[in-house]
Design a protein around this motif. Structure first.
Motif, PDB file in Angstrom:
ATOM      1  N   ALA A  37       0.875  -1.280   0.021  1.00 34.17           N
ATOM      2  CA  ALA A  37       0.158   0.266  -0.008  1.00 34.17           C
ATOM      3  C   ALA A  37       0.916   1.340  -0.119  1.00 34.17           C
ATOM      4  N   ALA A  38       1.849   1.323   0.841  1.00 28.56           N
ATOM      5  CA  ALA A  38       2.882   2.224   0.850  1.00 28.56           C
ATOM      6  C   ALA A  38       3.493   2.715  -0.585  1.00 28.56           C
ATOM      7  N   TYR A  39       3.908   1.264  -1.209  1.00 31.52           N
ATOM      8  CA  TYR A  39       4.504   1.640  -2.465  1.00 31.52           C
ATOM      9  C   TYR A  39       3.672   2.100  -3.680  1.00 31.52           C
ATOM     10  N   ASP A  40       2.439   1.818  -3.354  1.00 29.89           N
ATOM     11  CA  ASP A  40       1.329   2.205  -4.462  1.00 29.89           C
ATOM     12  C   ASP A  40       0.862   3.692  -4.176  1.00 29.89           C
ATOM     13  N   GLY A  41       1.114   4.080  -3.031  1.00 33.08           N
ATOM     14  CA  GLY A  41       0.850   5.397  -2.675  1.00 33.08           C
ATOM     15  C   GLY A  41      -0.829   5.459  -2.352  1.00 33.08           C
ATOM     16  N   VAL A  71      -3.108   2.195   8.213  1.00 35.87           N
ATOM     17  CA  VAL A  71      -2.949   1.472   6.984  1.00 35.87           C
ATOM     18  C   VAL A  71      -3.483   0.124   7.506  1.00 35.87           C
ATOM     19  N   ALA A  72      -2.649  -0.245   8.553  1.00 36.70           N
ATOM     20  CA  ALA A  72      -2.996  -1.607   9.155  1.00 36.70           C
ATOM     21  C   ALA A  72      -4.293  -1.895   9.453  1.00 36.70           C
ATOM     22  N   LYS A  73      -5.052  -1.014   9.901  1.00 34.46           N
ATOM     23  CA  LYS A  73      -6.395  -0.952  10.274  1.00 34.46           C
ATOM     24  C   LYS A  73      -7.542  -1.424   9.268  1.00 34.46           C
TER      25      LYS A  73
END
Length: 270
Positions: A37-41, A71-73
């Motif tokens: 998710a972080a990589y994909d923004g 994000v984890a949630k």
């Protein structure tokens, strides 16, 4: 041809290390989703932190706690989110404190930190697929993007214990194929395939189709019959296309052999 080789290497590599079910506090599945998710923004908050550059360190998770849990949630199971939200300091200790040099590479520190490399590998596989049948010129922006991503992946994988030598070798081979495609040598082969000129006058071909996709024909073209191949490429594309010819021809033959071997393995498993 080179794209087909890459289409095997990167997906197979990624699939070779599937996420494990969460046991004994192992939050690998959740961390995998977070890094993707972080990589994909996908979440704005992740753009504020450096998770992937060469200078990125695990300590980023200290200041990124609210973002990570946000994000984890959404991305992780309830049990993993609850574990992280209640024991974040424990997670922080594991992911930021590198074990002593005499510690086994099995430590969660290495496992968790190496996972940030996986989205980059998936990115390469996704970018290679649409280019499989494209005739690209040297320094095409799409090739340069792949070369850059490869450099980032190799840098990400370089710390001790993140990946073993076999895994590093697989990625290096894949990236070498990308670098090889971004050469006048590969551009010329692509051009000959695209134009499909009449090469019947070249007796040295011994009746074999220069553009044959049969692995044995390709291997012979760049090994036993490479003098003929070099002559055709130079006359069709110019001297620039045959610079470093011996090196590129050997590399191409080796990669086709590897692809044929992988095909046999996959067919044997099916």
């Amino acid at each position: 041809m080179f794209s087909k080789i890459l289409l095997f290497i990167f997906p197979i590599f990624i699939a070779s290390a599937p996420s494990k079910n969460s046991t004994n506090g192992d939050i690998e599945p959740c961390l995998k989703e977070f890094y993707q998710a972080a990589y994909d923004g996908v979440y704005n908050c992740t753009k504020e932190f450096d998770f992937f550059s060469k200078n990125s360190t695990p300590k980023v998770f200290k200041s990124a706690k609210p973002c990570f849990l946000e994000v984890a949630k959404s991305e992780c199971s309830n049990s993993q989110y609850n574990l992280l939200s209640t024991k974040y300091d424990d997670f922080l200790e594991v992911i930021t404190e590198e074990p002593k040099s005499d510690t086994s590479c099995e430590s969660f520190y290495f496992k968790y930190n190496s996972m940030k490399c996986v989205p980059m590998m998936g990115d390469i596989a996704a970018k290679v697929a649409p280019l499989a049948q494209k005739h690209l010129k040297v320094n095409d922006s799409r090739l340069l993007d792949l070369v850059d991503t490869c450099d980032r992946v190799k840098s990400c994988m370089s710390p001790p214990c993140y990946f073993n030598d076999v895994e590093k070798s697989m990625i290096t081979e894949g990236c070498n194929s990308i670098n090889l495609r971004n050469t006048k040598f590969s551009e010329c082969l692509s051009e000959i395939q695209k134009e499909s000129p009449d090469l019947s006058g070249y007796k040295c071909l011994k009746g074999v189709d220069f553009n044959s996709k049969a692995p044995t024909d390709i291997i012979d073209k760049f090994s036993k019959n490479q003098a003929c191949t070099k002559q055709i490429m130079e006359e069709f594309c110019g001297k620039e296309a045959v610079e470093n010819f011996d090196e590129y021809a050997e590399m191409t033959a080796e990669k086709v052999v590897q692809m044929a071997q992988m095909m046999q393995i996959l067919q044997g498993e099916s």
